[in-house]
Scaffold this motif. Structure first.
Motif, short mmCIF file in Angstrom:
data_model
loop_
_atom_site.label_atom_id
_atom_site.label_comp_id
_atom_site.label_asym_id
_atom_site.label_seq_id
_atom_site.Cartn_x
_atom_site.Cartn_y
_atom_site.Cartn_z
N ARG A 1 -5.49 -14.91 9.47
CA ARG A 1 -5.16 -14.13 10.66
C ARG A 1 -4.23 -12.99 10.29
N LYS A 2 -4.70 -11.76 10.43
CA LYS A 2 -3.88 -10.60 10.12
C LYS A 2 -3.22 -10.11 11.39
N ARG A 3 -1.92 -10.17 11.39
CA ARG A 3 -1.17 -9.77 12.58
C ARG A 3 -0.63 -8.37 12.41
N GLY A 4 -0.94 -7.50 13.33
CA GLY A 4 -0.44 -6.14 13.26
C GLY A 4 0.96 -6.03 13.85
N CYS B 1 0.84 -1.19 0.00
CA CYS B 1 0.00 0.00 0.00
C CYS B 1 0.88 1.25 0.00
N ASP B 2 0.22 2.43 -0.09
CA ASP B 2 0.95 3.69 -0.18
C ASP B 2 1.03 4.42 1.16
N LEU B 3 0.79 3.71 2.27
CA LEU B 3 0.79 4.37 3.59
C LEU B 3 2.16 4.41 4.22
N GLY B 4 3.08 3.60 3.71
CA GLY B 4 4.42 3.60 4.29
C GLY B 4 4.42 3.12 5.72
N GLU B 5 5.08 3.89 6.60
CA GLU B 5 5.17 3.50 8.00
C GLU B 5 3.84 3.62 8.73
N GLN B 6 2.87 4.31 8.15
CA GLN B 6 1.56 4.44 8.77
C GLN B 6 0.69 3.20 8.51
N CYS B 7 1.14 2.29 7.69
CA CYS B 7 0.37 1.08 7.40
C CYS B 7 0.26 0.23 8.67
N PRO B 8 -0.92 -0.24 9.02
CA PRO B 8 -1.05 -1.07 10.23
C PRO B 8 -0.26 -2.37 10.16
N GLN B 9 0.11 -2.81 8.96
CA GLN B 9 0.89 -4.04 8.80
C GLN B 9 2.37 -3.76 8.53
N PHE B 10 2.80 -2.51 8.71
CA PHE B 10 4.19 -2.15 8.45
C PHE B 10 5.10 -2.91 9.42
N GLY B 11 6.10 -3.58 8.86
CA GLY B 11 7.07 -4.29 9.68
C GLY B 11 6.66 -5.69 10.10
N VAL B 12 5.47 -6.14 9.71
CA VAL B 12 5.02 -7.47 10.13
C VAL B 12 5.95 -8.55 9.59
N ALA B 13 6.42 -8.37 8.34
CA ALA B 13 7.29 -9.38 7.74
C ALA B 13 8.61 -9.51 8.48
N ASP B 14 8.99 -8.52 9.28
CA ASP B 14 10.26 -8.56 10.00
C ASP B 14 10.11 -9.13 11.40
N LEU B 15 8.86 -9.39 11.84
CA LEU B 15 8.65 -9.91 13.19
C LEU B 15 8.96 -11.40 13.24
N VAL B 16 9.13 -11.90 14.45
CA VAL B 16 9.33 -13.33 14.64
C VAL B 16 8.03 -14.05 14.32
N ASP B 17 8.15 -15.15 13.64
CA ASP B 17 6.96 -15.89 13.20
C ASP B 17 6.19 -16.39 14.41
N GLY B 18 4.97 -15.87 14.58
CA GLY B 18 4.10 -16.33 15.65
C GLY B 18 2.81 -16.90 15.12
N ARG B 19 2.84 -17.35 13.89
CA ARG B 19 1.61 -17.81 13.24
C ARG B 19 1.12 -19.10 13.90
N ARG B 20 -0.20 -19.20 14.04
CA ARG B 20 -0.81 -20.40 14.59
C ARG B 20 -0.71 -21.56 13.61
N GLY B 21 -1.09 -22.72 14.08
CA GLY B 21 -1.17 -23.87 13.20
C GLY B 21 -2.32 -23.73 12.23
N HIS B 22 -2.32 -24.59 11.22
CA HIS B 22 -3.34 -24.51 10.18
C HIS B 22 -4.71 -24.86 10.74
N LEU B 23 -5.72 -24.42 10.05
CA LEU B 23 -7.10 -24.66 10.46
C LEU B 23 -7.86 -25.32 9.31
#
Length: 641
Positions: A569-572, A255-277
């Motif tokens: 699951r969208k992680r902020g 998106c064009d929000l840059g650092e204001q995007c609610p998902q900004f930096g999510v790809a750099d976080l430690v993987d905390g994704r749940r198991g599949h459903l």
């Protein structure tokens, strides 16, 4: 469009000078005639294709007989025949091979062959029946072929394949499991094909469970971007697949929000994704091991009962209570609300990780034929399932051991009289009702032409355009796919269409957002209905009647499905909150008196309305903020010495 000498303009003739309504009537009449002509051509095409297959079979038999006399290898002869047919027809070997394979199997499928030769069964459905039942023994074919041909009159090729595997699994679970295992073992793998136009097709053949898991993971990682990402869903899934291949756990938002995007930096976080459903549909008798009715995935794919029982050991369950109601009774205008028939209950299981799972229904009582529907009316009516109650989602529990068969018990249960095995009865009942509607067109208006479901006052949420979560889930559970004839898009991926249009200016006057005025329709068919190219009516028992402008009618009957797709699951991102200003007055100090008591969870539960509960929830949040500031102020006070 190419010209064949038959045109609507020639048939319409002098319609240029008439008004628009008359012109439309003439156009519709001409279109209906052309569609009828097309149907006859289709039968002729099926007959011609059958002649091709017959000729290929003759060539194959001649070559095999010669090889037998000469001591040749039959497998080599079959490959040679495929090459010979491909060269003679100027097609690829991939196109020619099904002629040889299907033709050899049709010798064991006499009813299918007869329907194919006389043009009643098309090539695509004939291939499906041959590929599925061709793996079965002669006894299984003899028991199931009639139901297979009946199902071919109801379902499209893909849905027909799912139903045939389900029918086979219930008739002989062990044989069907072995056939599936052999097919998966031979086909499992990954291939890549370059199209030559800059695109490539990556194909992976997996087991049903592996495919459902892969889809859930792709959908989840595609949901790690914000709503303003410009990529369509199909591209997000492709990017998500590549990200998973590279070992990533989230997508970079575009998106064009840059650092204001609610998902900004999510790809750099430690993987905390749940198991599949996964969502799996299974009736309580199968869960207890009393029957071998196959379970189903969310898209309708039949799942081996033993595999489902193993997954249920580590799954969360939700019980459903269903009943059978009379459908397709043209004279009974309110059989849906009376609820004739027996009732049953079920329990469902789903495979999930640590997050709260989605609701998962069971496959309750399926359609059962009845010669005389309750309330009087047409003979040949059937009963269809209706959901009465959904229980709470419960933790995993032990599945009872499957009872062992005694020495005198039969190895194979008789073919079932419900579900897929009742496709012949369902098709007959639909044909009876369509004939009745042809004689009395007033029946095509449905049982609730006003869109109010026979109610005098709108229930809560009925006057809002978007139906509530419970209503939407129940509608999607009632119809497994889009209700348009032949459409196999799962209801979970469909839009909810108002049968009687919703009136935004006066909601009480238009169609309400209630179960009897909603049905799932995929985007394309929903647009056809919105454009008034097709009309929809709600018949008794929840049957959906589609009618085209040219007068073509088709009825879709309810079949229970899963209530909703697995949610991505969208992680902020984890943001650092600024230090609060402890000197400024808090919201509580500005708006509430000093003697106002603290709102409690008990107060929230005791509230009588949603608005009151929302207000108490807000006050509790404001009080927590106020209490935090008070503690910070106390910690900032100077020491007493």
């Amino acid at each position: 469009m190419f010209d064949t000498g038959v045109s609507a303009g020639d048939a319409a003739g002098g319609s240029a000078g008439v008004d628009a309504a008359c012109a439309r009537a003439v156009d519709d009449a001409v279109s209906a005639g052309l569609i009828g002509f097309t149907a006859r051509c289709r039968v002729a095409e099926n007959i011609a294709r059958a002649r091709v297959v017959e000729s290929v079979c003759e060539v194959t038999e001649i070559r095999l007989a010669a090889a037998e006399d000469e001591g040749g290898d039959p497998a080599t002869v079959m490959r040679s025949v495929v090459c010979e047919i491909a060269a003679g027809l100027n097609v690829s070997q991939m196109v020619a091979r099904p002629f040889v394979e299907t033709g050899s199997v049709l010798d064991r499928l006499p009813l299918t062959a007869v329907r194919f030769v006389y043009g009643n069964l098309d090539w695509a459905r004939t291939q499906v029946i041959a590929r599925v039942l061709g793996k079965a023994c002669d006894a299984t074919i003899k028991a199931l072929e009639f139901e297979a041909v009946a199902a071919a009159e109801v379902w499209g090729p893909r849905s027909l394949k799912l139903e045939l595997w389900a029918l086979w699994a219930e008739y002989d679970e062990e044989e069907a499991r072995a056939a599936k295992g052999s097919a998966v073992k031979a086909a499992r793998g990954v291939s890549l094909r370059c199209e030559g136009d800059g695109s490539s097709v990556l194909k992976a053949t997996l087991t049903d469970i592996e495919g459902a898991e892969a889809q859930a993971l792709v959908e989840e990682i595609a949901g790690t971007v914000c709503g303003r990402d410009p990529r369509p869903a199909v591209q997000l899934r492709a990017d998500g697949l590549l990200a998973l291949i590279h070992g990533e756990h989230a997508l970079e938002c575009a998106c064009d929000l840059g650092e204001q995007c609610p998902q900004f930096g999510v790809a750099d976080l430690v993987d905390g994704r749940r198991g599949h459903l996964l969502q799996i549909q299974i009736d309580v008798e199968t869960l207890l091991g009393l029957t071998s009715t196959p379970a189903r995935l969310a898209d309708g794919t039949a799942l081996d009962a033993e595999v489902a029982r193993v997954l249920a050991e580590d799954a969360r369950w939700q019980a459903l209570l269903t009943e059978l109601v009379v459908a397709l009774d043209a004279r009974n205008s309110d059989s849906d609300s009376t609820g004739h028939g027996s009732t049953g209950n079920g329990s469902g299981a789903e495979k999930s990780g640590t997050e709260t799972p989605e609701a998962k229904p069971t496959d309750g009582p399926e359609a059962t034929p009845t010669d005389t529907p309750a309330g009087g009316g047409l003979r040949g009516g059937i009963r269809v399932p209706r959901l009465i109650f959904r229980g709470r989602i419960r933790r995993a529990a032990t599945v009872p051991a499957r009872p062992k068969r005694t020495a005198g018990s039969p190895n194979r249960p008789p073919a079932r009289g419900k579900g897929t095995a009742s496709d012949a009865a369902r098709a007959h009942a639909v044909a009876v009702l369509l004939a009745a509607i042809g004689k009395d067109p007033a029946l095509a208006a449905g049982v609730f032409p006003g869109g109010h479901g026979g109610l005098t006052a709108p229930p809560p949420g009925a006057l809002t355009y978007k139906p509530g979560a419970e209503v939407a889930a129940r509608v999607r559970m009632r119809y497994r796919t889009c209700t348009h004839p032949g459409c196999a898009v799962p209801a979970a991926r469909c839009q909810l269409d108002h049968i009687v249009p919703f009136d935004h200016d006066n909601p009480a006057r238009g169609g309400w957002s209630i179960e009897t005025n909603l049905h799932p329709a995929c985007g394309g068919h929903h647009q056809l209905k919105t454009s008034k190219l097709w009309t929809v009516a709600y018949l008794a028992g929840g049957a959906i009647l589609w009618t085209s402008r040219t007068g073509i009618r088709s009825i879709t009957l309810p079949r229970l499905g899963c209530p909703a797709p697995p949610r991505s699951r969208k992680r902020g991102r984890k943001t650092v909150e600024p230090e609060p200003d402890i000197k400024a007055p808090t919201w509580w100090e500005k708006h509430m008196s000093t003697d106002t008591p603290e709102p409690t969870a008990a107060d929230q539960r005791a509230a009588e309305t949603d608005a009151a509960r929302t207000r108490i929830r807000l006050l509790r949040r404001r009080f927590r903020e106020h209490n935090t500031i008070r503690k910070l102020r106390k910690n900032a006070e100077p020491p007493p010495f």
